[in-house]
Design a protein around this motif. Sequence first.
Motif, PDB file in Angstrom:
ATOM      1  N   SER A   1      30.055 -13.864 -52.648  1.00  0.00           N
ATOM      2  CA  SER A   1      28.929 -13.135 -52.064  1.00  0.00           C
ATOM      3  C   SER A   1      29.216 -12.798 -50.611  1.00  0.00           C
ATOM      4  O   SER A   1      29.849 -13.581 -49.897  1.00  0.00           O
ATOM      5  CB  SER A   1      27.634 -13.960 -52.140  1.00  0.00           C
ATOM      6  OG  SER A   1      27.216 -14.126 -53.475  1.00  0.00           O
TER       7      SER A   1
ATOM      8  N   GLN B   1      27.140 -10.692 -47.135  1.00  0.00           N
ATOM      9  CA  GLN B   1      25.902 -10.116 -46.626  1.00  0.00           C
ATOM     10  C   GLN B   1      26.172  -9.369 -45.332  1.00  0.00           C
ATOM     11  O   GLN B   1      27.088  -9.708 -44.576  1.00  0.00           O
ATOM     12  CB  GLN B   1      24.862 -11.205 -46.359  1.00  0.00           C
ATOM     13  CG  GLN B   1      24.215 -11.784 -47.605  1.00  0.00           C
ATOM     14  CD  GLN B   1      23.129 -12.787 -47.260  1.00  0.00           C
ATOM     15  OE1 GLN B   1      23.407 -13.845 -46.715  1.00  0.00           O
ATOM     16  NE2 GLN B   1      21.891 -12.440 -47.567  1.00  0.00           N
TER      17      GLN B   1
ATOM     18  N   GLU C   1      20.355  -6.669 -44.223  1.00  0.00           N
ATOM     19  CA  GLU C   1      19.564  -6.820 -45.443  1.00  0.00           C
ATOM     20  C   GLU C   1      20.374  -6.530 -46.702  1.00  0.00           C
ATOM     21  O   GLU C   1      19.874  -6.678 -47.814  1.00  0.00           O
ATOM     22  CB  GLU C   1      18.353  -5.879 -45.400  1.00  0.00           C
ATOM     23  CG  GLU C   1      17.349  -6.209 -44.301  1.00  0.00           C
ATOM     24  CD  GLU C   1      16.145  -5.286 -44.342  1.00  0.00           C
ATOM     25  OE1 GLU C   1      16.190  -4.293 -45.095  1.00  0.00           O
ATOM     26  OE2 GLU C   1      15.162  -5.565 -43.637  1.00  0.00           O
ATOM     27  N   SER C   2      21.611  -6.113 -46.538  1.00  0.00           N
ATOM     28  CA  SER C   2      22.459  -5.757 -47.679  1.00  0.00           C
ATOM     29  C   SER C   2      23.221  -6.975 -48.183  1.00  0.00           C
ATOM     30  O   SER C   2      23.682  -7.801 -47.394  1.00  0.00           O
ATOM     31  CB  SER C   2      23.452  -4.661 -47.282  1.00  0.00           C
ATOM     32  OG  SER C   2      22.773  -3.514 -46.818  1.00  0.00           O
ATOM     33  N   GLU C   3      23.361  -7.058 -49.496  1.00  0.00           N
ATOM     34  CA  GLU C   3      24.082  -8.181 -50.088  1.00  0.00           C
ATOM     35  C   GLU C   3      24.798  -7.719 -51.351  1.00  0.00           C
ATOM     36  O   GLU C   3      24.258  -6.951 -52.148  1.00  0.00           O
ATOM     37  CB  GLU C   3      23.127  -9.323 -50.434  1.00  0.00           C
ATOM     38  CG  GLU C   3      23.824 -10.539 -51.032  1.00  0.00           C
ATOM     39  CD  GLU C   3      22.877 -11.700 -51.289  1.00  0.00           C
ATOM     40  OE1 GLU C   3      23.369 -12.781 -51.666  1.00  0.00           O
ATOM     41  OE2 GLU C   3      21.657 -11.523 -51.113  1.00  0.00           O
TER      42      GLU C   3
ATOM     43  N   SER D   1      27.166  -9.490 -54.533  1.00  0.00           N
ATOM     44  CA  SER D   1      27.724 -10.674 -55.181  1.00  0.00           C
ATOM     45  C   SER D   1      28.523 -10.231 -56.397  1.00  0.00           C
ATOM     46  O   SER D   1      28.190  -9.231 -57.046  1.00  0.00           O
ATOM     47  CB  SER D   1      26.616 -11.641 -55.615  1.00  0.00           C
ATOM     48  OG  SER D   1      25.852 -12.074 -54.504  1.00  0.00           O
TER      49      SER D   1
ATOM     50  N   HIS E   1      22.592  -5.334 -53.678  1.00  0.00           N
ATOM     51  CA  HIS E   1      21.243  -5.024 -53.194  1.00  0.00           C
ATOM     52  C   HIS E   1      21.371  -4.281 -51.868  1.00  0.00           C
ATOM     53  O   HIS E   1      21.963  -4.777 -50.916  1.00  0.00           O
ATOM     54  CB  HIS E   1      20.440  -6.314 -52.999  1.00  0.00           C
ATOM     55  CG  HIS E   1      19.077  -6.089 -52.411  1.00  0.00           C
ATOM     56  ND1 HIS E   1      18.094  -5.366 -53.050  1.00  0.00           N
ATOM     57  CD2 HIS E   1      18.544  -6.484 -51.222  1.00  0.00           C
ATOM     58  CE1 HIS E   1      17.015  -5.328 -52.291  1.00  0.00           C
ATOM     59  NE2 HIS E   1      17.262  -5.992 -51.179  1.00  0.00           N
TER      60      HIS E   1
ATOM     61  N   VAL F   1      28.822  -3.166 -45.852  1.00  0.00           N
ATOM     62  CA  VAL F   1      28.867  -4.341 -46.724  1.00  0.00           C
ATOM     63  C   VAL F   1      29.852  -4.118 -47.871  1.00  0.00           C
ATOM     64  O   VAL F   1      30.487  -5.068 -48.347  1.00  0.00           O
ATOM     65  CB  VAL F   1      27.451  -4.688 -47.243  1.00  0.00           C
ATOM     66  CG1 VAL F   1      26.967  -3.691 -48.289  1.00  0.00           C
ATOM     67  CG2 VAL F   1      27.412  -6.109 -47.785  1.00  0.00           C
TER      68      VAL F   1
ATOM     69  N   LYS G   1      33.092  -5.082 -46.484  1.00  0.00           N
ATOM     70  CA  LYS G   1      33.145  -6.533 -46.295  1.00  0.00           C
ATOM     71  C   LYS G   1      33.496  -7.224 -47.610  1.00  0.00           C
ATOM     72  O   LYS G   1      34.305  -8.159 -47.639  1.00  0.00           O
ATOM     73  CB  LYS G   1      31.804  -7.039 -45.760  1.00  0.00           C
ATOM     74  CG  LYS G   1      31.829  -8.488 -45.297  1.00  0.00           C
ATOM     75  CD  LYS G   1      30.523  -8.867 -44.607  1.00  0.00           C
ATOM     76  CE  LYS G   1      30.584 -10.315 -44.106  1.00  0.00           C
ATOM     77  NZ  LYS G   1      29.332 -10.707 -43.417  1.00  0.00           N
TER      78      LYS G   1
END
Length: 461
Positions: free
Chosen positions: A136, A138, A141-143, A145, A281, A287, A290
């Motif tokens: 995961s 982050q 607010e973005s995530e 997994s 999300h 992200v 990342k």
Amino acid sequence: MRKQQCLKQAVTIVGKGLHSGIDVELKILAAEAGHGIQFQRMDLPEAPVIKADAANVFKTDRHTVIGDETAYVATVEHLMAAFYALGIDNALVEINAAELPILDGSAQPFIEAFKAVGLEEQAAEKPSLKIKEPISVQLGESEISIYPAEELEVMVTVDFQSAVLPAQFSRFKASQESFEEAIAPARTFVFLHELSALLQHGLAKGGQPDSALVFVEQLPTAEQKAALEKQYQQTIDVQSTGLLPGQSLRFSNEAARHKLLDLMGDLALLGFDIVGRIVAHKPGHGVNNKMALALRQLAIKERKTKNIPVYDPKQEAVYNIEDIFGKLQHRYPFLLIDKIIDLSPQHVVAVKNVTFNEPFFVGHFPGHPIMPGVLQIEAMAQTGGILVMEAIDDPLSYDTYFLKIDKARFRRPVVPGDTLIFRLDLMRPIRRGLVEMQAKAYVGDKLVAEAELLAQIIKRK
């Protein structure tokens, strides 16, 4: 694992850069297996080449930019998504500007151009990364997994807290639908107030009504309307919220589908396929990159540990200690392997549980027990002996003699409590009783010793 692919013929695509507004020409050429995707800036001195690699991303504000300040290519995500959709792995993209053309804001025009010339399968296989443990990342607010799964599945949710663009969900499963049909046509989008701000800052110069969906949350001011009409070179009559007049959706959840497109385009910079379930999300290029970098590090680690054997004590052994008695002449205190956990005509894996009761610890060394390196080599040889004796009808009538030990390295001490795992691979076929093997010893995933061994088996008289 699938085969790598390239284009059968070169493809030329022209259009305007979304932010620069300048005319751009791409020439996409076939490349040999293993080449990957590379961009070449034909407009710069010496035509520098920029590799499409997640590690080369240096900007992610509203689009993905690869390279550096001296030579870069912007907005690569839609083209990379098209490469992903068709399984194109090797290409040289010649470009005469710093930004790819936006076209209709999706990956579909690229795909149509590629399908027109066809694809060619190459001999090399496309590498893949199978997710074994959840990962995961982050960013605000973005995530994102990723979970273990038997095939690729991607799920995306977006929520802009907007009445005209409500929360949306998109799902793609490789075995059930075509990325080309379900995701690639989804277009990029922007809110009208964001577009107005971009225009004021000299950006989005290439934006047109047919290159992006524009969502209207509130009616534009006279100044905003004038700027928009100047950009689009046509009258814009916005009477209500929703989509810009004249625009319509290709999918009810087109925004979520486009975010999924961007995600896969950004992950395509990795250069390998992903086997796992991706849950994102509010994804965005920052992200996305990342996560790509996290996967890149995982792939590097897996390449380094690719042939490291894994020992599961619950798994039934190929040969237990009684079976080994029937293969080797060695007995206590010189039998230095406990069981065989993997065996093929080309390799063998054995386990040795090192305890404080080993007789050699009495003198090596008092108060500081370390397993002698020569005994680690001997244990390797016994492991290799199992592979050799497997093809002999009466193994106990043969002896094995060392002829040479090359490139021996002892990297970490082996101490009581360690479980040694030995892997030996044939370096060439056995001939006239001569056996040459690559030997490695591990504790967990750490290499503790290695050597190249040459031995000969001779029948007892």
